[in-house]
Design a protein around this motif. Structure first.
Motif, mmCIF file in Angstrom:
data_model
loop_
_atom_site.group_PDB
_atom_site.id
_atom_site.type_symbol
_atom_site.label_atom_id
_atom_site.label_comp_id
_atom_site.label_asym_id
_atom_site.label_seq_id
_atom_site.Cartn_x
_atom_site.Cartn_y
_atom_site.Cartn_z
ATOM 1 N N PHE A 112 23.718 35.977 38.950
ATOM 2 C CA PHE A 112 24.474 36.986 38.205
ATOM 3 C C PHE A 112 23.916 37.093 36.792
ATOM 4 O O PHE A 112 23.311 36.163 36.269
ATOM 5 C CB PHE A 112 25.958 36.603 38.139
ATOM 6 N N GLY A 113 24.142 38.249 36.179
ATOM 7 C CA GLY A 113 23.801 38.423 34.768
ATOM 8 C C GLY A 113 24.949 37.952 33.901
ATOM 9 O O GLY A 113 25.644 36.987 34.234
ATOM 10 N N TYR A 114 25.177 38.624 32.796
ATOM 11 C CA TYR A 114 26.275 38.260 31.902
ATOM 12 C C TYR A 114 27.608 38.556 32.589
ATOM 13 O O TYR A 114 27.787 39.613 33.184
ATOM 14 C CB TYR A 114 26.180 39.033 30.588
ATOM 15 N N MET A 115 28.546 37.601 32.513
ATOM 16 C CA MET A 115 29.818 37.720 33.226
ATOM 17 C C MET A 115 30.979 37.851 32.248
ATOM 18 O O MET A 115 31.190 36.979 31.402
ATOM 19 C CB MET A 115 30.052 36.482 34.098
ATOM 20 N N ASN A 116 31.738 38.933 32.376
ATOM 21 C CA ASN A 116 32.967 39.062 31.592
ATOM 22 C C ASN A 116 34.125 38.287 32.219
ATOM 23 O O ASN A 116 35.056 37.888 31.519
ATOM 24 C CB ASN A 116 33.348 40.539 31.457
ATOM 25 N N ASP A 117 34.055 38.086 33.534
ATOM 26 C CA ASP A 117 35.148 37.417 34.250
ATOM 27 C C ASP A 117 34.714 36.026 34.712
ATOM 28 O O ASP A 117 34.919 35.650 35.869
ATOM 29 C CB ASP A 117 35.598 38.267 35.444
ATOM 30 N N ILE A 118 34.134 35.264 33.801
ATOM 31 C CA ILE A 118 33.630 33.939 34.176
ATOM 32 C C ILE A 118 34.752 33.025 34.662
ATOM 33 O O ILE A 118 34.512 32.098 35.450
ATOM 34 C CB ILE A 118 32.881 33.300 32.990
ATOM 35 N N HIS A 119 35.994 33.300 34.248
ATOM 36 C CA HIS A 119 37.118 32.469 34.704
ATOM 37 C C HIS A 119 37.286 32.547 36.220
ATOM 38 O O HIS A 119 37.768 31.592 36.831
ATOM 39 C CB HIS A 119 38.412 32.899 34.010
ATOM 40 N N GLU A 120 36.889 33.666 36.828
ATOM 41 C CA GLU A 120 37.016 33.791 38.281
ATOM 42 C C GLU A 120 36.021 32.885 38.994
ATOM 43 O O GLU A 120 36.376 32.209 39.974
ATOM 44 C CB GLU A 120 36.826 35.251 38.694
ATOM 45 N N GLU A 166 39.970 35.972 48.118
ATOM 46 C CA GLU A 166 39.376 37.241 47.692
ATOM 47 C C GLU A 166 38.309 37.051 46.615
ATOM 48 O O GLU A 166 37.386 37.872 46.503
ATOM 49 C CB GLU A 166 40.449 38.207 47.204
ATOM 50 N N LEU A 167 38.427 35.973 45.830
ATOM 51 C CA LEU A 167 37.398 35.721 44.823
ATOM 52 C C LEU A 167 36.101 35.252 45.472
ATOM 53 O O LEU A 167 35.007 35.630 45.036
ATOM 54 C CB LEU A 167 37.888 34.688 43.812
ATOM 55 N N TYR A 168 36.211 34.401 46.498
ATOM 56 C CA TYR A 168 35.000 34.002 47.223
ATOM 57 C C TYR A 168 34.305 35.237 47.798
ATOM 58 O O TYR A 168 33.083 35.391 47.687
ATOM 59 C CB TYR A 168 35.354 33.044 48.356
#
Length: 392
Positions: free
Chosen positions: A269-277, A196-198
């Motif tokens: 992408f721009g700034y990512m809050n969920d970079i861990h994903e 689902e992340l892909y």
């Protein structure tokens, strides 16, 4: 959990600075970890921004421009001040910034402890403070600058045993040092490679994935040329390019690859809050070597490729991880790309590099407890000891 049994949860003053994203992220990670354990009272303070806004803006701009215009000047300043003492003329001057603001906060908020994610030790520079408030320092790099070292710090939290050893060599008692890791935002412990992340990020699950992070301000040099070269040399490779807050870079990436033959394999992408994903579904990382970013890569077991690191703490961070087999550093773009492509196509080499990365993860912490949670729990424990001792 462990903190709920306390009659009163401690009130913490978290002092940080907005020079780079890492110090802010570490402060927020500690704040969020406190929330995990109950209704802590947290006071956040960007000390230079709140006490000297004009000087803060000027020095922030110098810090950011140093990456593209004055990297060797910044590196020279970092190296020449690295061994400075806290009570030297320059050291005392640096720690004096924000002194009045901290005095006001101590009087108004009456915190039980001060926690630093940037070494503006204004509290330590106060003359005749009305009350000694315990102080804790969270070092957010893999290299030790002596600006972090001060005799009145009760506890240092560091990323590696090597940093702990350096502090001991400078006379810091081993009991006042804890190898905790660098505090990260929530999500890194729970993130796993999932279909689902892909789909969420438009990537193909079967293809090797390179995560290219240009930094919070999007200043990684030659990043679009690098991405194009990688795509042309590896027809199966897909790239997730994170441009940070640099809207011009993001727009340029979209425009450059709009009609490109490999357009479907680059996702900007721009700034990512969920970079861990994105890290969870990537096979390698090309990045600026900020301490928090590299700590995130270690948490995600992601091999890091560093291109032309800026002299100063970032270059030292990169060289340290390279010495441990967890990163590859190069000033030549072709060399870096070739090594990166060799790695993602060699499962045994990739596995070996991940083995070295795992060795950098803190040994003492429980797998289900993050660095931020470890630090919060330890601060509470240390405060209990200090408060108990003060009764006698």
């Amino acid at each position: 959990m462990l903190l709920q049994s306390q009659a009163r949860l401690p009130k913490l003053l978290i002092v940080y600075a907005s020079y780079g994203e890492g110090h802010i992220q570490a402060a927020k990670a500690l704040r969020d970890a406190c929330a995990d354990y109950g209704e802590h009272q947290i006071v956040m303070c960007d000390l230079m921004a709140e006490s000297h806004p004009w000087l803060n803006e000027m020095t922030r701009r110098f810090y950011q421009s140093s990456y593209t215009h004055l990297p060797y000047l910044y590196g020279w300043m970092y190296d020449i001040t690295k061994p400075m003492k806290h009570n030297s003329l320059f050291g005392s001057w640096l720690h004096s910034f924000g002194r009045q603001k901290v005095r006001q906060l101590l009087q108004k908020e009456k915190p039980d402890a001060v926690v630093y994610t940037f070494p503006f030790y204004a509290h330590q520079s106060l003359k005749n403070p009305s009350k000694r408030v315990p102080s804790f320092s969270v070092i957010t790099d893999f290299d030790l600058h002596c600006r972090w070292v001060h005799p009145s710090i009760d506890r240092y939290y560091v990323a590696t045993p090597d940093l702990s050893s350096e502090l001991r060599q400078l006379g810091i008692h081993p009991q006042n040092i804890k190898v905790s890791g660098i505090p990260l935002k929530k999500g890194f412990q729970a993130a796993t490679r999932a279909a689902e992340l892909y789909a969420k990020y438009g990537l193909q699950a079967g293809n090797p994935t390179a995560l290219v992070m240009a930094g919070a301000q999007g200043v990684l040099p030659h990043v679009l040329e690098m991405c194009e070269t990688m795509l042309l040399r590896a027809p199966e490779l897909q790239i997730a390019l994170v441009c940070g807050r640099n809207d011009l870079l993001h727009s340029a990436a979209v425009e450059r690859f709009r009609q490109h033959p490999a357009a479907s394999r680059l996702h900007a992408f721009g700034y990512m809050n969920d970079i861990h994903e994105l890290m969870a579904i990537s096979d390698c990382l090309v990045t600026k070597p900020g301490g928090v970013t590299l700590a995130e890569a270690i948490a995600a077991e992601l091999p890091a490729f560093i291109y032309r690191p800026v002299p100063g703490q970032e270059k030292q961070n990169a060289l340290y991880l390279q010495s441990k087999g967890a990163a590859i550093v190069s000033n030549d773009m072709d060399d870096l790309i070739n090594q990166m492509l060799e790695l993602v196509h060699d499962p045994m080499r990739l596995m070996n590099m991940r083995f070295h990365i795992r060795k950098l993860q803190p040994k003492d912490s429980h797998p289900s407890v993050s660095a931020a949670q470890t630090i919060v729990l330890d601060i509470v424990s240390k405060l209990r000891i200090i408060n108990h001792a003060s009764l006698f």
